[in-house]
Design an enzyme around this catalytic site. Structure first.
Site, PDB file in Angstrom:
ATOM      1  N   SER A  72      17.826  -2.544 -34.441  1.00 34.69           N
ATOM      2  CA  SER A  72      17.962  -1.214 -35.040  1.00 34.69           C
ATOM      3  C   SER A  72      16.626  -0.758 -35.600  1.00 34.69           C
ATOM      4  CB  SER A  72      18.983  -1.272 -36.173  1.00 34.69           C
ATOM      5  OG  SER A  72      18.514  -2.126 -37.192  1.00 34.69           O
ATOM      6  N   HIS A  88      27.594 -30.549 -63.351  1.00 29.25           N
ATOM      7  CA  HIS A  88      27.298 -29.873 -64.621  1.00 29.25           C
ATOM      8  C   HIS A  88      25.900 -30.247 -65.077  1.00 29.25           C
ATOM      9  CE1 HIS A  88      27.929 -28.250 -68.626  1.00 29.25           C
ATOM     10  NE2 HIS A  88      27.375 -29.371 -69.095  1.00 29.25           N
TER      11      HIS A  88
HETATM   12  P1  FAD Z   1      16.078  -6.961 -34.426  1.00 33.71           P
HETATM   13  O1  FAD Z   1      15.676  -7.981 -35.408  1.00 33.71           O
HETATM   14  O2  FAD Z   1      15.859  -5.536 -34.768  1.00 33.71           O
HETATM   15  O3  FAD Z   1      15.299  -7.304 -33.091  1.00 33.71           O
HETATM   16  C1  FAD Z   1      15.364  -6.531 -31.947  1.00 33.71           C
HETATM   17  C2  FAD Z   1      14.092  -6.713 -31.155  1.00 33.71           C
HETATM   18  O4  FAD Z   1      14.264  -6.083 -29.903  1.00 33.71           O
HETATM   19  C3  FAD Z   1      12.869  -6.041 -31.794  1.00 33.71           C
HETATM   20  O5  FAD Z   1      11.850  -6.981 -31.980  1.00 33.71           O
HETATM   21  C4  FAD Z   1      12.476  -4.957 -30.812  1.00 33.71           C
HETATM   22  O6  FAD Z   1      11.065  -4.828 -30.685  1.00 33.71           O
HETATM   23  C5  FAD Z   1      13.056  -5.484 -29.509  1.00 33.71           C
HETATM   24  N1  FAD Z   1      13.392  -4.435 -28.551  1.00 33.71           N
HETATM   25  C6  FAD Z   1      14.151  -3.333 -28.757  1.00 33.71           C
HETATM   26  N2  FAD Z   1      14.303  -2.640 -27.616  1.00 33.71           N
HETATM   27  C7  FAD Z   1      13.617  -3.318 -26.666  1.00 33.71           C
HETATM   28  C8  FAD Z   1      13.404  -3.103 -25.279  1.00 33.71           C
HETATM   29  N3  FAD Z   1      13.964  -2.080 -24.638  1.00 33.71           N
HETATM   30  N4  FAD Z   1      12.620  -3.975 -24.615  1.00 33.71           N
HETATM   31  C9  FAD Z   1      12.067  -5.048 -25.260  1.00 33.71           C
HETATM   32  N5  FAD Z   1      12.259  -5.311 -26.551  1.00 33.71           N
HETATM   33  C10 FAD Z   1      13.020  -4.461 -27.244  1.00 33.71           C
HETATM   34  N6  FAD Z   1      19.104  -9.045 -43.010  1.00 33.71           N
HETATM   35  C11 FAD Z   1      19.504 -10.150 -43.661  1.00 33.71           C
HETATM   36  O7  FAD Z   1      20.474 -10.771 -43.242  1.00 33.71           O
HETATM   37  N7  FAD Z   1      18.854 -10.591 -44.772  1.00 33.71           N
HETATM   38  C12 FAD Z   1      17.792  -9.934 -45.276  1.00 33.71           C
HETATM   39  O8  FAD Z   1      17.228 -10.369 -46.282  1.00 33.71           O
HETATM   40  C13 FAD Z   1      17.354  -8.756 -44.630  1.00 33.71           C
HETATM   41  N8  FAD Z   1      16.303  -8.079 -45.106  1.00 33.71           N
HETATM   42  C14 FAD Z   1      15.877  -6.953 -44.447  1.00 33.71           C
HETATM   43  C15 FAD Z   1      14.813  -6.243 -44.982  1.00 33.71           C
HETATM   44  C16 FAD Z   1      14.359  -5.105 -44.357  1.00 33.71           C
HETATM   45  C17 FAD Z   1      13.197  -4.346 -44.935  1.00 33.71           C
HETATM   46  C18 FAD Z   1      14.979  -4.667 -43.153  1.00 33.71           C
HETATM   47  C19 FAD Z   1      14.472  -3.455 -42.430  1.00 33.71           C
HETATM   48  C20 FAD Z   1      16.051  -5.367 -42.620  1.00 33.71           C
HETATM   49  C21 FAD Z   1      16.515  -6.518 -43.268  1.00 33.71           C
HETATM   50  N9  FAD Z   1      17.608  -7.236 -42.803  1.00 33.71           N
HETATM   51  C22 FAD Z   1      18.037  -8.343 -43.466  1.00 33.71           C
HETATM   52  C23 FAD Z   1      18.324  -6.837 -41.581  1.00 33.71           C
HETATM   53  C24 FAD Z   1      17.862  -7.698 -40.394  1.00 33.71           C
HETATM   54  O9  FAD Z   1      16.471  -7.557 -40.240  1.00 33.71           O
HETATM   55  C25 FAD Z   1      18.581  -7.274 -39.121  1.00 33.71           C
HETATM   56  O10 FAD Z   1      19.970  -7.301 -39.333  1.00 33.71           O
HETATM   57  C26 FAD Z   1      18.266  -8.226 -37.987  1.00 33.71           C
HETATM   58  O11 FAD Z   1      16.872  -8.252 -37.740  1.00 33.71           O
HETATM   59  C27 FAD Z   1      19.001  -7.809 -36.713  1.00 33.71           C
HETATM   60  O12 FAD Z   1      18.684  -8.673 -35.681  1.00 33.71           O
HETATM   61  P2  FAD Z   1      18.723  -8.209 -34.159  1.00 33.71           P
HETATM   62  O13 FAD Z   1      18.333  -9.411 -33.371  1.00 33.71           O
HETATM   63  O14 FAD Z   1      20.000  -7.551 -33.860  1.00 33.71           O
HETATM   64  O15 FAD Z   1      17.605  -7.076 -34.013  1.00 33.71           O
END
Ligand code: FAD
Ligand code: NAI
Length: 466
Positions: free
Chosen positions: A143, A445
């Site tokens: 996202s 504790h």
């Molecule tokens: P993402 O981590 O978003 O990874 C998706 C990847 O796909 C990205 O690297 C992107 O570049 C790549 N991508 C997208 N489209 C394409 C494409 N077409 N071709 C090639 N590559 C592509 N969650 C927690 O549980 N604990 C926390 O403490 C926490 N802290 C956060 C703090 C911040 C500031 C933010 C913004 C988010 C935080 N989150 C946290 C949420 C967490 O980062 C996300 O829920 C998690 O990263 C989702 O994982 P994902 O693998 O679905 O996607």
């Protein structure tokens, strides 16, 4: 049978995608993972969980020394802040962890295809002009920040920023206005407040932290106010104008009424995140998104197209790294013909402020909406001996049990160790524990965790220390 380049191709190397890739390879599948970033680990490792927690830690140390707990304990310190050093330490943590995923890919023989992936058909993606085929494809594209009309983010200019920009400021803001009183707003707002910024949170709703238990939200609001955060609840920002080092925001009551202006040195836009599907050419694979931009899936992570699966932030459900990771393991197991399951009723969530805020399962409000009669037990940290000894008594633990069978259906807490303590609650719920099971489990504790046991005892009507 068609000949594919890979058994499994995963699009995105965030916590969902990289974990799916490693588990698929562990299960003997020839696996590739496409990632367009320069480093692996996705949002979480690069610009999310890890850098934010690093800065939360660094800024907490600063605040403790600058007059927080150090002073309580008779320790006098006059700390100075080297922000560049703090940022460098944060980047070091990020670099070590993203590099670690690269090492794990090599160790498990996962091929990293660098570039942006777009579908050509249900079994083919185009990566930087090259066609790559796979029998199964997992969409784990994550996202990105939801934009706010009228408030243009420019991370390079470092004036109106999103979370990525707020993790990389090169000065402590004089006055940071945070738009959105959710998780990012409170975590990153806390970082900059601790380092010396005046922080104002503008939140559309009349309470912070939507989705969390009502009593926890109320307590959090009280504590953040006490810490010096200003709140404009029930307000929305409708416009922003940058002039030199000043941003003038137009702020309106959410319920309607006269607009006012608020000036800030910096603005953080944190009003939520939306799924990444743009540029994926989903239509070429026969896929579409729902009205929230998410890819719909079944309980086993299959999309409506055979051979295409989706996990993590791009599908419905909480946008959390551990949820994405567990889905990554489960989807790989399903692709390999095993039975991969995630219990979406037991996904903990944590806000890493001080004190921490955490919950798992239903809130009391959700239980009531579902018509479930509940028994609730609450225990204040003020009555917990370890919290008292540490002079660390903000918050409470709340256990919600189904009145019909005593099964624990939700646990919510706010206290300094809530992020760690919530794991015990999740495990208890996963095993179907009753509040009586927890009340009769021996807890060491003196620990903060005893407050969880006492809250369970309170469900039974028999806490000892209250
Ligand atoms: P993402 O981590 O978003 O990874 C998706 C990847 O796909 C990205 O690297 C992107 O570049 C790549 N991508 C997208 N489209 C394409 C494409 N077409 N071709 C090639 N590559 C592509 N969650 C927690 O549980 N604990 C926390 O403490 C926490 N802290 C956060 C703090 C911040 C500031 C933010 C913004 C988010 C935080 N989150 C946290 C949420 C967490 O980062 C996300 O829920 C998690 O990263 C989702 O994982 P994902 O693998 O679905 O996607
Ligand atoms: P959020 O959904 O947590 O909070 C956004 C807030 O903005 C809500 O309170 C909402 O009412 C408010 N809002 C929406 N429009 C507004 C407007 N126009 N004006 C004022 N307020 C407005 O989203 P946030 O904080 O951006 O985080 C995104 C996601 O990232 C979260 O859903 C969470 O899943 C994930 N995350 C998780 C963390 C963790 O687990 N510790 C840390 C940071 C992010």
């Amino acid at each position: 049978m068609a000949n594919y380049d890979y058994d499994v191709l995963i699009i995105g190397a965030g916590p969902g995608g990289y974990v799916a890739a490693i588990r698929a390879a562990q299960l003997g599948l020839k696996t590739a993972c496409v990632e367009s970033r320069e480093t692996l680990g996705g949002t979480c490792l690069n610009v999310g969980c890890i850098p934010s927690k690093a800065l939360l830690h660094g800024s907490e140390l600063f605040e403790e020394a600058a007059g927080g707990h150090f002073a309580t304990w008779g320790i006098t310190a006059k700390p100075t802040l080297d922000l560049a050093k703090m940022m460098a330490e944060k980047s070091k943590a990020v670099g070590e962890l993203t590099g670690g995923i690269e090492f794990l890919f090599k160790k498990n023989k996962v091929t990293w295809l660098k570039g942006h992936a777009a579908f050509e058909d249900a079994h083919t993606v185009n990566v930087g002009g090259e066609k790559v085929t796979a029998k199964d494809i997992v969409i784990a594209t994550g996202s990105s920040v939801t934009p706010l009309p009228g408030v243009t983010v420019d991370n390079a200019a470092k004036r109106i920023v999103d979370s990525t920009g707020a993790l990389d400021l090169d000065e402590v803001p004089e006055h940071l206005v945070v738009i959105g009183g959710g998780v990012i707003g409170l975590e990153l707002g806390s970082v900059w407040r601790r380092l010396g910024a005046k922080v104002t949170v503008v939140e559309f709703l009349d309470q912070l932290l939507p989705g969390m238990d009502g009593e926890v939200r109320k307590e959090a609001q009280k504590i953040f106010k006490k810490q010096g955060m200003d709140m404009m609840l029930g307000h929305k920002v409708t416009g922003a104008e940058v002039k030199g080092k000043t941003v003038t925001l137009t702020v309106e009551p959410a319920a309607g009424g006269e607009a006012k202006t608020v000036t800030a040195s910096h603005v953080l836009v944190a009003i939520g995140r939306r799924p990444n599907t743009e540029g994926l050419a989903l239509d070429k694979a026969g896929l579409s998104t729902n009205n929230r931009g998410q890819i719909e899936i079944g309980h086993d992570f299959r999309t409506s197209v055979d051979g295409i699966w989706a996990i993590g932030d791009v599908v419905p459900g909480p946008m959390l790294a551990h949820k994405a990771e567990d889905e990554g393991i489960a989807v790989a197991e399903n692709i390999a013909g095993q039975t991969g399951i995630v219990n979406h009723d037991v996904i903990p969530s944590v806000v890493y402020t001080a004190p921490e805020i955490a919950g798992v399962g239903l809130t009391e409000e959700q239980a009531k909406e579902k018509g479930i009669a509940v028994k609730v037990g609450k225990f204040p940290m003020m009555a917990n001996s370890r919290a008292k000894a540490n002079r660390d008594t903000d918050g409470f633990v709340k256990v919600i049990a189904d009145a019909a069978n005593d099964r624990v259906i939700g646990v919510w807490m706010i206290n300094s160790l809530a992020g760690t303590m919530i794991a015990q609650a999740a495990q208890a719920m996963e095993f179907g524990a009753t509040s009586e099971d927890i009340a009769y489990t021996c807890h060491a504790h003196p620990t903060h965790a005893e407050a969880f046991k006492e809250a369970a005892m309170a469900v039974q009507g028999k806490p000892i220390h209250m």
